[in-house]
Design an enzyme around this catalytic site. Structure first.
Site, PDB file in Angstrom:
ATOM      1  CE1 TYR A   1      -2.322  -5.964   8.276  1.00  0.00           C
ATOM      2  CE2 TYR A   1      -3.997  -7.653   8.600  1.00  0.00           C
ATOM      3  CZ  TYR A   1      -3.085  -6.754   9.122  1.00  0.00           C
ATOM      4  OH  TYR A   1      -2.922  -6.659  10.481  1.00  0.00           O
TER       5      TYR A   1
ATOM      6  N   GLY B   1       7.240   0.244  15.186  1.00  0.00           N
ATOM      7  CA  GLY B   1       5.852   0.732  15.208  1.00  0.00           C
ATOM      8  C   GLY B   1       5.389   0.974  16.633  1.00  0.00           C
ATOM      9  CB  ALA B   2       7.396   1.490  19.656  1.00  0.00           C
TER      10      ALA B   2
ATOM     11  CE  LYS C   1       0.233  -8.081   9.834  1.00  0.00           C
ATOM     12  NZ  LYS C   1       1.284  -7.569  10.723  1.00  0.00           N
TER      13      LYS C   1
ATOM     14  CB  VAL D   1      10.480  -1.694   9.326  1.00  0.00           C
ATOM     15  CG1 VAL D   1      10.386  -1.382  10.806  1.00  0.00           C
ATOM     16  CG2 VAL D   1       9.107  -1.631   8.652  1.00  0.00           C
TER      17      VAL D   1
ATOM     18  CB  SER E   1      -3.046 -10.538  11.256  1.00  0.00           C
ATOM     19  OG  SER E   1      -4.452 -10.350  11.236  1.00  0.00           O
TER      20      SER E   1
HETATM   21  P1  NAI Z   1      -1.360   1.158  14.214  1.00  0.00           P
HETATM   22  O1  NAI Z   1      -1.632   1.613  12.834  1.00  0.00           O
HETATM   23  O2  NAI Z   1      -2.097   1.780  15.355  1.00  0.00           O
HETATM   24  O3  NAI Z   1       0.208   1.233  14.526  1.00  0.00           O
HETATM   25  C1  NAI Z   1       1.174   0.789  13.613  1.00  0.00           C
HETATM   26  C2  NAI Z   1       2.444   1.591  13.832  1.00  0.00           C
HETATM   27  O4  NAI Z   1       3.419   1.145  12.879  1.00  0.00           O
HETATM   28  C3  NAI Z   1       2.237   3.087  13.613  1.00  0.00           C
HETATM   29  O5  NAI Z   1       2.750   3.815  14.692  1.00  0.00           O
HETATM   30  C4  NAI Z   1       2.996   3.347  12.320  1.00  0.00           C
HETATM   31  O6  NAI Z   1       3.552   4.654  12.241  1.00  0.00           O
HETATM   32  C5  NAI Z   1       4.086   2.280  12.372  1.00  0.00           C
HETATM   33  N1  NAI Z   1       4.637   2.025  11.047  1.00  0.00           N
HETATM   34  C6  NAI Z   1       3.969   1.868   9.871  1.00  0.00           C
HETATM   35  N2  NAI Z   1       4.814   1.708   8.856  1.00  0.00           N
HETATM   36  C7  NAI Z   1       6.076   1.762   9.379  1.00  0.00           C
HETATM   37  C8  NAI Z   1       7.382   1.673   8.818  1.00  0.00           C
HETATM   38  N3  NAI Z   1       7.565   1.510   7.504  1.00  0.00           N
HETATM   39  N4  NAI Z   1       8.454   1.766   9.646  1.00  0.00           N
HETATM   40  C9  NAI Z   1       8.276   1.947  10.983  1.00  0.00           C
HETATM   41  N5  NAI Z   1       7.050   2.042  11.566  1.00  0.00           N
HETATM   42  C10 NAI Z   1       5.970   1.961  10.773  1.00  0.00           C
HETATM   43  O7  NAI Z   1      -1.626  -0.431  14.179  1.00  0.00           O
HETATM   44  P2  NAI Z   1      -1.898  -1.483  15.338  1.00  0.00           P
HETATM   45  O8  NAI Z   1      -3.337  -1.847  15.295  1.00  0.00           O
HETATM   46  O9  NAI Z   1      -1.289  -1.062  16.614  1.00  0.00           O
HETATM   47  O10 NAI Z   1      -1.117  -2.743  14.735  1.00  0.00           O
HETATM   48  C11 NAI Z   1       0.186  -3.131  15.140  1.00  0.00           C
HETATM   49  C12 NAI Z   1       0.503  -4.471  14.486  1.00  0.00           C
HETATM   50  O11 NAI Z   1      -0.492  -5.419  14.846  1.00  0.00           O
HETATM   51  C13 NAI Z   1       0.514  -4.412  12.960  1.00  0.00           C
HETATM   52  O12 NAI Z   1       1.516  -5.253  12.461  1.00  0.00           O
HETATM   53  C14 NAI Z   1      -0.851  -4.972  12.600  1.00  0.00           C
HETATM   54  O13 NAI Z   1      -0.872  -5.522  11.327  1.00  0.00           O
HETATM   55  C15 NAI Z   1      -1.032  -6.018  13.678  1.00  0.00           C
HETATM   56  N6  NAI Z   1      -2.415  -6.414  13.912  1.00  0.00           N
HETATM   57  C16 NAI Z   1      -3.352  -5.509  14.321  1.00  0.00           C
HETATM   58  C17 NAI Z   1      -4.656  -5.925  14.524  1.00  0.00           C
HETATM   59  C18 NAI Z   1      -5.726  -5.004  14.973  1.00  0.00           C
HETATM   60  O14 NAI Z   1      -6.878  -5.454  15.019  1.00  0.00           O
HETATM   61  N7  NAI Z   1      -5.458  -3.758  15.317  1.00  0.00           N
HETATM   62  C19 NAI Z   1      -5.050  -7.326  14.299  1.00  0.00           C
HETATM   63  C20 NAI Z   1      -3.982  -8.173  13.881  1.00  0.00           C
HETATM   64  C21 NAI Z   1      -2.713  -7.720  13.701  1.00  0.00           C
END
Ligand code: NAI
Length: 245
Positions: free
Chosen positions: A153, A11-12, A157, A62, A140
């Site tokens: 969700y 998810g980079a 987590k 993934v 999370s």
């Molecule tokens: P985001 O939605 O901006 O980025 C997530 C990325 O994961 C995206 O680039 C997406 O294409 C990729 N992704 C989704 N499904 C995928 C798959 N099956 N295979 C490969 N890549 C995949 O989300 P964000 O906010 O950057 O979150 C990143 C992590 O942090 C997540 O695990 C999220 O649950 C966690 N998180 C985020 C919080 C927030 O407030 N933004 C709070 C707590 C946890």
């Protein structure tokens, strides 16, 4: 610190994953950036290369075991090993319990929990042989405290925290640490999707009185990825501005 270390980050291509990739690269790590979309993933790789880092884009889902193997194989073929895995890919499909569709439950559990299982399984093969590894799962705050409208969700987590502890126990004797970072509410596309009022209400519950930034999370990942953090395993590092203690 991770100088010369090889890091695979799922998810980079944006948000927290992108910040983790940039932070590890700034410390001298070589990056394998994994995401669903080629153009977006290559975009981050270009940014990393502009910083002088070595980086590779891998399109991978993934939730697919063969893709998890592919990302690890790509890292080994290009850079010779994998030192760090950051299981960051995640999705939300929010809704109140009574209205939550079964497919929304399955989708979230499959990406957030099964995805981390598959990627960890694939990388543990390599890390076990190396007798070194740092696995960091992005959990999370709501996996620790629950949240109305996010049963799927929160369960994913909380499950990820259980997976972290179990894997930590299994892999410790191979000098592989497994830890989780539990972000609070972080300003990314995921939280941009919330209504303005919901975001204000959230910020009001945070002692620091602000949402976190992706860099706040990246800094915690840097700490756990460091060689000198090698006696820390099975832990959940909360990065939440004091919202949950
Ligand atoms: P985001 O939605 O901006 O980025 C997530 C990325 O994961 C995206 O680039 C997406 O294409 C990729 N992704 C989704 N499904 C995928 C798959 N099956 N295979 C490969 N890549 C995949 O989300 P964000 O906010 O950057 O979150 C990143 C992590 O942090 C997540 O695990 C999220 O649950 C966690 N998180 C985020 C919080 C927030 O407030 N933004 C709070 C707590 C946890």
């Amino acid at each position: 610190m991770p100088k010369g270390k090889i890091a695979v980050i799922t998810g980079a291509s944006r948000g927290i994953g992108r910040s983790i990739a940039l932070a590890l690269a700034a410390e001298g790590a070589k990056i394998v950036a994994v995401d669903l979309d080629l153009a977006a993933t290559e975009g981050v790789v270009e940014e990393l290369k502009a910083l002088g880092a070595e980086a590779l884009a891998v399109v991978g889902n993934v939730t697919v075991a063969a893709d998890a193997e592919k990302m690890v194989d790509a890292a080994v073929q290009s850079f010779g090993r994998v030192d760090i895995l950051v299981n960051n890919a995640g999705i939300t499909r929010d809704g109140l319990l009574v209205r939550m569709k079964e497919e929304d439950w399955d989708a979230v559990l499959t990406v957030n929990l099964k995805g981390a299982f598959l990627c960890t399984k694939a990388v543990s093969r390599v890390m076990t042989k190396q007798r070194f590894g740092r696995i960091i799962n992005i959990a999370s705050i709501v996996g620790q405290m629950g949240n109305a409208g996010q049963a799927n969700y929160c369960a994913s987590k909380a499950g990820l925290i259980g997976l972290t502890k179990s894997n930590a126990r299994e892999l410790a004797k191979r000098n592989i640490t497994v830890n989780a970072v539990a972000p609070g509410f972080i300003a990314t596309a995921m939280t941009d999707a919330l209504p303005e009022k919901a975001r204000e209400e959230l910020a009001a519950q945070i002692p620091m009185e602000r949402l976190g930034s992706p860099d706040d999370i990246a800094n915690a990942v840097l700490f756990l990825a460091a060689e000198r953090s090698g006696y820390i395993t099975g832990q959940v590092l909360a990065v939440n501005g004091g919202m949950y203690m």
